[in-house]
Design a protein around this motif. Structure first.
Motif, PDB file in Angstrom:
ATOM      1  N   TRP A 104      -1.217   0.730  -9.834  1.00  0.00           N
ATOM      2  CA  TRP A 104      -1.464  -0.399  -8.944  1.00  0.00           C
ATOM      3  C   TRP A 104      -2.921  -0.409  -8.496  1.00  0.00           C
ATOM      4  O   TRP A 104      -3.558   0.637  -8.335  1.00  0.00           O
ATOM      5  CB  TRP A 104      -0.535  -0.399  -7.728  1.00  0.00           C
ATOM      6  N   PHE A 118      -6.202  21.269   0.587  1.00  0.00           N
ATOM      7  CA  PHE A 118      -6.349  20.268  -0.481  1.00  0.00           C
ATOM      8  C   PHE A 118      -7.831  20.033  -0.767  1.00  0.00           C
ATOM      9  O   PHE A 118      -8.639  19.908   0.152  1.00  0.00           O
ATOM     10  CB  PHE A 118      -5.702  18.951  -0.055  1.00  0.00           C
ATOM     11  N   TRP A 153      -6.980   9.028  -6.262  1.00  0.00           N
ATOM     12  CA  TRP A 153      -6.606  10.393  -5.870  1.00  0.00           C
ATOM     13  C   TRP A 153      -7.816  11.189  -5.396  1.00  0.00           C
ATOM     14  O   TRP A 153      -7.674  12.192  -4.709  1.00  0.00           O
ATOM     15  CB  TRP A 153      -5.845  11.132  -6.979  1.00  0.00           C
ATOM     16  N   GLU A 188       0.104   8.727   7.621  1.00  0.00           N
ATOM     17  CA  GLU A 188       0.429   8.936   6.199  1.00  0.00           C
ATOM     18  C   GLU A 188      -0.742   8.585   5.283  1.00  0.00           C
ATOM     19  O   GLU A 188      -0.858   9.112   4.185  1.00  0.00           O
ATOM     20  CB  GLU A 188       1.610   8.065   5.726  1.00  0.00           C
ATOM     21  N   HIS A 189      -1.577   7.662   5.731  1.00  0.00           N
ATOM     22  CA  HIS A 189      -2.714   7.252   4.888  1.00  0.00           C
ATOM     23  C   HIS A 189      -3.976   8.071   5.187  1.00  0.00           C
ATOM     24  O   HIS A 189      -5.026   7.793   4.628  1.00  0.00           O
ATOM     25  CB  HIS A 189      -3.004   5.763   5.054  1.00  0.00           C
ATOM     26  N   SER A 232      -9.929  10.108  -3.333  1.00  0.00           N
ATOM     27  CA  SER A 232     -10.186   9.701  -1.948  1.00  0.00           C
ATOM     28  C   SER A 232      -9.303  10.528  -1.010  1.00  0.00           C
ATOM     29  O   SER A 232      -8.229  10.092  -0.580  1.00  0.00           O
ATOM     30  CB  SER A 232      -9.914   8.208  -1.784  1.00  0.00           C
ATOM     31  N   ALA A 233      -9.778  11.739  -0.730  1.00  0.00           N
ATOM     32  CA  ALA A 233      -8.972  12.717   0.025  1.00  0.00           C
ATOM     33  C   ALA A 233      -8.607  12.203   1.413  1.00  0.00           C
ATOM     34  O   ALA A 233      -9.464  11.739   2.166  1.00  0.00           O
ATOM     35  CB  ALA A 233      -9.725  14.035   0.135  1.00  0.00           C
ATOM     36  N   LYS A 234      -7.322  12.305   1.741  1.00  0.00           N
ATOM     37  CA  LYS A 234      -6.844  11.977   3.082  1.00  0.00           C
ATOM     38  C   LYS A 234      -6.994  13.221   3.966  1.00  0.00           C
ATOM     39  O   LYS A 234      -7.067  14.330   3.471  1.00  0.00           O
ATOM     40  CB  LYS A 234      -5.377  11.555   3.014  1.00  0.00           C
ATOM     41  N   TRP A 235      -6.999  13.038   5.273  1.00  0.00           N
ATOM     42  CA  TRP A 235      -7.101  14.132   6.259  1.00  0.00           C
ATOM     43  C   TRP A 235      -8.324  15.014   5.962  1.00  0.00           C
ATOM     44  O   TRP A 235      -8.258  16.250   5.942  1.00  0.00           O
ATOM     45  CB  TRP A 235      -5.810  14.969   6.258  1.00  0.00           C
ATOM     46  N   TRP A 250       0.858  -1.178   0.000  1.00  0.00           N
ATOM     47  CA  TRP A 250       0.000   0.000   0.000  1.00  0.00           C
ATOM     48  C   TRP A 250       0.899   1.233   0.000  1.00  0.00           C
ATOM     49  O   TRP A 250       1.267   1.728   1.071  1.00  0.00           O
ATOM     50  CB  TRP A 250      -0.941  -0.014   1.210  1.00  0.00           C
ATOM     51  N   PRO A 251       1.276   1.698  -1.208  1.00  0.00           N
ATOM     52  CA  PRO A 251       2.153   2.860  -1.291  1.00  0.00           C
ATOM     53  C   PRO A 251       1.498   4.099  -0.675  1.00  0.00           C
ATOM     54  O   PRO A 251       0.274   4.182  -0.609  1.00  0.00           O
ATOM     55  CB  PRO A 251       2.346   3.058  -2.801  1.00  0.00           C
ATOM     56  N   VAL A 252       2.309   5.003  -0.210  1.00  0.00           N
ATOM     57  CA  VAL A 252       1.832   6.292   0.307  1.00  0.00           C
ATOM     58  C   VAL A 252       2.090   7.345  -0.763  1.00  0.00           C
ATOM     59  O   VAL A 252       3.210   7.483  -1.237  1.00  0.00           O
ATOM     60  CB  VAL A 252       2.593   6.679   1.597  1.00  0.00           C
ATOM     61  N   LEU A 253       1.031   8.051  -1.153  1.00  0.00           N
ATOM     62  CA  LEU A 253       1.166   9.072  -2.189  1.00  0.00           C
ATOM     63  C   LEU A 253       0.367  10.311  -1.809  1.00  0.00           C
ATOM     64  O   LEU A 253      -0.820  10.219  -1.521  1.00  0.00           O
ATOM     65  CB  LEU A 253       0.602   8.551  -3.523  1.00  0.00           C
ATOM     66  N   HIS A 254       1.010  11.437  -1.771  1.00  0.00           N
ATOM     67  CA  HIS A 254       0.291  12.697  -1.588  1.00  0.00           C
ATOM     68  C   HIS A 254       1.225  13.863  -1.844  1.00  0.00           C
ATOM     69  O   HIS A 254       2.438  13.691  -1.906  1.00  0.00           O
ATOM     70  CB  HIS A 254      -0.321  12.819  -0.178  1.00  0.00           C
TER      71      HIS A 254
HETATM   72  N1  LIG Z   1      -5.207  15.411   1.408  1.00  0.00           N
HETATM   73  C1  LIG Z   1      -4.726  14.717   0.371  1.00  0.00           C
HETATM   74  N2  LIG Z   1      -5.348  13.585   0.020  1.00  0.00           N
HETATM   75  C2  LIG Z   1      -4.888  12.850  -1.009  1.00  0.00           C
HETATM   76  C3  LIG Z   1      -3.773  13.292  -1.771  1.00  0.00           C
HETATM   77  C4  LIG Z   1      -3.145  14.494  -1.396  1.00  0.00           C
HETATM   78  O1  LIG Z   1      -2.164  14.953  -2.030  1.00  0.00           O
HETATM   79  N3  LIG Z   1      -3.643  15.178  -0.308  1.00  0.00           N
HETATM   80  N4  LIG Z   1      -3.327  12.523  -2.826  1.00  0.00           N
HETATM   81  C5  LIG Z   1      -4.254  11.569  -3.412  1.00  0.00           C
HETATM   82  C6  LIG Z   1      -3.550  10.620  -4.233  1.00  0.00           C
HETATM   83  S1  LIG Z   1      -2.828  11.219  -5.631  1.00  0.00           S
HETATM   84  C7  LIG Z   1      -3.572   9.286  -3.971  1.00  0.00           C
HETATM   85  S2  LIG Z   1      -2.971   8.167  -5.104  1.00  0.00           S
HETATM   86  C8  LIG Z   1      -4.092   8.747  -2.706  1.00  0.00           C
HETATM   87  C9  LIG Z   1      -3.062   7.875  -2.054  1.00  0.00           C
HETATM   88  O2  LIG Z   1      -3.514   7.367  -0.837  1.00  0.00           O
HETATM   89  P1  LIG Z   1      -2.551   6.477   0.020  1.00  0.00           P
HETATM   90  O3  LIG Z   1      -1.310   7.278   0.319  1.00  0.00           O
HETATM   91  O4  LIG Z   1      -3.305   6.095   1.232  1.00  0.00           O
HETATM   92  O5  LIG Z   1      -2.208   5.280  -0.836  1.00  0.00           O
HETATM   93  O6  LIG Z   1      -4.456   9.769  -1.803  1.00  0.00           O
HETATM   94  C10 LIG Z   1      -5.137  10.844  -2.388  1.00  0.00           C
HETATM   95  N5  LIG Z   1      -5.552  11.719  -1.336  1.00  0.00           N
END
Ligand SMILES: Nc1nc2c(c(=O)[nH]1)N[C@H]1C(S)=C(S)[C@@H](COP(=O)(O)O)O[C@H]1N2
Ligand SMILES: [Mo]
Length: 214
Positions: free
Chosen positions: A97, A133, A176, A161-162, A178-181, A44-48
């Motif tokens: 992926w 974001f 992408w 991180e996720h 699926s906004a984190k935080w 499960w890569p971390v990307l943001h």
């Molecule tokens: N707040 C926030 N959410 C984000 C992003 C971000 O840059 N900021 N990047 C998105 C992108 S490009 C992806 S691929 C996924 C990655 O989630 P993961 O790190 O849990 O795999 O989060 C998404 N949610």
């Protein structure tokens, strides 16, 4: 049983033939769940973009506003008291992926919709996350039953991180969106491309149509 992400397949200069070959080797029962141009990974890569924000339960809040009959603003305790649902969903990252059969736990979007009652002019949902974001999602896409405001994944609290303490999960679109935080949802009549959408990623982002860039 699944395949790890080969480092050189990330980003630009993708070897399409190699991805097709990996896809062909995916076990039969799950191959139909892998969209075109994607392959399955266990990791499960971390990307943001930017840094991982700090979480303070004392100042955290979750807001819903815009085209809704009942705007809400909840503190962390009130948010955690909302009904929970556990779902299973596949996720598909535009960097190729896919991770199949993830379990997610959180507040169903359906419950949020019941609470806020979107008006008939709501056509888009803008997810607002820490540090400004945003990600835009068509209204229809959030009606799916597996759309969650999640705090657990695969049986564990989501790590910082996720997206801890809360992330959006919209399985029908590239990950992408699926906004984190996550800190809020804004319902709008007019579309407003979010961070990645303004940076060349497709506005609708359906992995089955390979809507990667625009
Ligand atoms: N707040 C926030 N959410 C984000 C992003 C971000 O840059 N900021 N990047 C998105 C992108 S490009 C992806 S691929 C996924 C990655 O989630 P993961 O790190 O849990 O795999 O989060 C998404 N949610
Ligand atoms: Mo991404």
């Amino acid at each position: 049983m699944f395949f790890r992400l080969p480092g050189k397949l990330k980003g630009k200069g993708v070897d399409e033939a190699k991805i097709d070959a990996l896809r062909e080797r995916t076990p039969e029962p799950v191959r139909d769940r892998v969209p075109p141009g994607q392959f399955v990974t266990n990791g499960w890569p971390v990307l943001h973009y930017g840094s991982v924000p700090r979480f303070d339960p004392k100042t955290w809040s979750f807001k819903v506003w815009g085209c809704v009959a009942n705007p809400i603003e909840l503190d962390y305790q009130a948010f955690r008291a909302l009904p929970q649902l556990e779902t299973t969903a596949d996720i598909h990252c535009v960097t190729r992926w896919s991770k199949l059969g993830m379990s997610w736990e959180g507040v169903p979007m359906r419950h949020i919709l019941d609470m806020v009652q979107p008006t008939s002019s709501a056509r888009f949902v803008i997810a607002h996350a820490e540090a400004g974001f945003t990600a835009n999602v068509p209204f229809e896409a959030i009606l799916d039953e597996d759309v969650l405001l999640a705090h657990r994944a695969d049986g564990h609290d989501i790590t910082a991180e996720h997206g801890w303490p809360l992330r959006l999960v919209v399985p029908s679109r590239y990950f992408w969106k699926s906004a984190k935080w996550l800190r809020g949802l804004e319902f709008t009549t007019h579309d407003r491309p979010g961070f990645w959408e303004q940076n060349g990623y497709h506005n609708d982002a359906d992995p089955w149509k390979e809507e990667r860039h625009w």
